[in-house]
Write a protein that holds these residues in place. Structure first.
Motif, PDB file in Angstrom:
ATOM      1  N   THR A  90       0.851  -1.186   0.000  1.00 33.16           N
ATOM      2  CA  THR A  90       0.000   0.000   0.000  1.00 33.16           C
ATOM      3  C   THR A  90       0.888   1.237   0.000  1.00 33.16           C
ATOM      4  O   THR A  90       2.116   1.139   0.098  1.00 33.16           O
ATOM      5  N   THR A  91       0.270   2.400  -0.094  1.00 34.97           N
ATOM      6  CA  THR A  91       1.091   3.610  -0.217  1.00 34.97           C
ATOM      7  C   THR A  91       0.817   4.674   0.844  1.00 34.97           C
ATOM      8  O   THR A  91       1.711   5.448   1.180  1.00 34.97           O
ATOM      9  N   ALA A  92      -0.407   4.748   1.366  1.00 38.08           N
ATOM     10  CA  ALA A  92      -0.750   5.863   2.255  1.00 38.08           C
ATOM     11  C   ALA A  92      -1.423   5.431   3.549  1.00 38.08           C
ATOM     12  O   ALA A  92      -1.239   6.081   4.581  1.00 38.08           O
ATOM     13  N   ILE A  93      -2.222   4.392   3.534  1.00 41.70           N
ATOM     14  CA  ILE A  93      -2.960   3.983   4.717  1.00 41.70           C
ATOM     15  C   ILE A  93      -1.992   3.611   5.837  1.00 41.70           C
ATOM     16  O   ILE A  93      -0.937   3.038   5.604  1.00 41.70           O
ATOM     17  N   ARG A  94      -2.334   4.000   7.063  1.00 41.81           N
ATOM     18  CA  ARG A  94      -1.513   3.624   8.212  1.00 41.81           C
ATOM     19  C   ARG A  94      -1.694   2.131   8.476  1.00 41.81           C
ATOM     20  O   ARG A  94      -2.801   1.595   8.350  1.00 41.81           O
ATOM     21  N   VAL A  95      -0.607   1.457   8.863  1.00 44.41           N
ATOM     22  CA  VAL A  95      -0.648   0.021   9.111  1.00 44.41           C
ATOM     23  C   VAL A  95      -0.046  -0.233  10.486  1.00 44.41           C
ATOM     24  O   VAL A  95       0.971   0.374  10.850  1.00 44.41           O
ATOM     25  N   GLY A  96      -0.673  -1.114  11.266  1.00 44.91           N
ATOM     26  CA  GLY A  96      -0.146  -1.327  12.605  1.00 44.91           C
ATOM     27  C   GLY A  96      -0.751  -2.513  13.309  1.00 44.91           C
ATOM     28  O   GLY A  96      -1.377  -3.377  12.698  1.00 44.91           O
ATOM     29  N   SER A  97      -0.564  -2.520  14.612  1.00 44.37           N
ATOM     30  CA  SER A  97      -0.983  -3.650  15.446  1.00 44.37           C
ATOM     31  C   SER A  97      -2.155  -3.267  16.327  1.00 44.37           C
ATOM     32  O   SER A  97      -2.174  -2.205  16.931  1.00 44.37           O
ATOM     33  N   GLY A  98      -3.107  -4.164  16.384  1.00 43.76           N
ATOM     34  CA  GLY A  98      -4.244  -3.934  17.258  1.00 43.76           C
ATOM     35  C   GLY A  98      -4.605  -5.187  18.039  1.00 43.76           C
ATOM     36  O   GLY A  98      -5.713  -5.655  17.938  1.00 43.76           O
ATOM     37  N   GLY A  99      -3.689  -5.774  18.816  1.00 38.06           N
ATOM     38  CA  GLY A  99      -2.409  -5.168  19.110  1.00 38.06           C
ATOM     39  C   GLY A  99      -1.342  -6.225  19.289  1.00 38.06           C
ATOM     40  O   GLY A  99      -1.573  -7.430  19.201  1.00 38.06           O
ATOM     41  N   ILE A 100      -0.157  -5.727  19.608  1.00 32.91           N
ATOM     42  CA  ILE A 100       0.938  -6.562  20.091  1.00 32.91           C
ATOM     43  C   ILE A 100       0.707  -6.814  21.586  1.00 32.91           C
ATOM     44  O   ILE A 100       0.462  -5.889  22.351  1.00 32.91           O
ATOM     45  N   MET A 101       0.779  -8.075  22.003  1.00 33.94           N
ATOM     46  CA  MET A 101       0.588  -8.421  23.416  1.00 33.94           C
ATOM     47  C   MET A 101       1.944  -8.310  24.118  1.00 33.94           C
ATOM     48  O   MET A 101       2.758  -9.241  24.101  1.00 33.94           O
TER      49      MET A 101
END
Length: 339
Positions: free
Chosen positions: A76-87
């Motif tokens: 992808t180019t713009a959307i934020r990507v992350g964790s929901g969540g890291i334990m």
């Protein structure tokens, strides 16, 4: 009063992808589906795309959460990507700082680090991950402080995260009770509440967070996200049929027998007892679980956002057929575009 006046028109929408492994499919196919869905979500204006850490779950492929985050961010180019969540109790804070420092270096200003304090697994799996059971969720505040120190220029006790130091990766606290709500308020961090599986405590947790919030260098005022189960389809009938996959998944988890995501069925009443149905009703018929056509989804999601005053909703859609899953988010995206 809990609501801060946020409505469907004002709140952001994001995606929580549990990277489902369908019955008869594989993790490899799940990852392909996640890329395709993330690209569609980006096209339709969703703000972020998160994965959750689970282990020993045959129907969830996102156990190596940082790896799949990088894979999707690269596609992808713009959307934020992350964790929901890291334990966080499953990991040394330094390892998480280095992993997300690497991601933030590869994809600047696009990576989020959502943190939870539950193990996300059973005791045997927790031991396999940690090699000890002495790590406790009650140590979470100290682990959080250590992690934040690694993202600072100074590091922690003479140890520097490379990469990681100085990057200040955005940290979110996730929760399904009041513990993380209080800690997020104390630290001045954004807070995400798991309304999609703990709906009854949504308003109390958000109230605690807002009433106790202390402005920080990160946030000047509270920022709250709520998790929502949404299955949208072109007709009410199809949406309710698609929702039977999620209902079967919930039933299997409550019975202690998690499976791959099952295809929809015509008569969900045939697979659970009255007692099991009553147990599921608390979640599956809550305001945070919505299945319907575009008009129904817009009305119910708008009401939930107004009721909670959330700044953002992160949507989970456990839908078996990939095209139906993409269509569900397309409908949500079109509802945003109408405003």
């Amino acid at each position: 009063m809990v609501s801060t006046g946020k409505t469907f028109q004002q709140a952001r929408l994001s995606v929580l992808d549990l990277a489902p492994i369908n019955q008869g499919s594989s993790a490899a196919e799940s990852f392909k589906n996640s890329v395709e869905l993330a690209q569609a979500a980006e096209k339709h204006g969703f703000h972020r795309y998160w994965f959750a850490e689970h282990h020993n779950m045959p129907g969830i492929a996102s156990s190596a959460t940082a790896v799949i985050i990088g894979h999707v961010a690269n596609a992808t180019t713009a959307i934020r990507v992350g964790s929901g969540g890291i334990m966080l109790p499953n990991h040394a804070p330094l390892v998480i700082a280095e992993q997300f420092g690497t991601l933030a270096s590869l994809f600047p200003n696009r990576i989020d680090l959502g943190l939870g304090r539950a193990p996300g697994s059973d005791r045997r799996t927790a031991y396999a991950l940690r090699r000890t059971l002495h790590s406790s969720p009650e140590q979470f505040p100290q682990q959080l402080e250590e992690l934040q120190a690694y993202f600072s220029e100074e590091g922690h006790l003479g140890v520097t995260a490379t990469p990681g130091a100085g990057l200040m990766v955005p940290i979110w606290l996730l929760g399904s009770s009041d513990f993380s709500a209080r800690l997020a308020a104390e630290k001045g961090l954004p807070f995400a509440f798991a309304s999609h599986f703990s709906p009854d405590y949504t308003i109390p947790a958000l109230t605690i967070y807002r009433n106790n919030f202390k402005p920080s260098a990160i946030l000047s005022e509270p920022y709250a996200m709520v998790g929502v189960n949404v299955i949208a389809a072109d007709t009410q009938e199809r949406a309710e049929w698609l929702a039977t996959s999620q209902q079967q998944q919930f039933l299997n988890i409550t019975k202690g027998n998690p499976t791959k995501l099952q295809p929809p069925i015509d008569d969900v009443e045939a697979v659970w007892s009255e007692r099991e149905r009553a147990s599921a009703k608390k979640i599956l018929q809550s305001d945070a679980t919505i299945a319907g056509d575009p008009i129904t989804v817009k009305e119910k999601l708008g009401n939930f956002l107004s009721k909670t005053g959330a700044n953002e909703a992160i949507v989970s859609s456990q839908i078996y057929h990939q095209q139906d899953r993409i269509r569900s988010y397309e409908i949500l995206g079109s509802l945003m575009e109408e405003e």
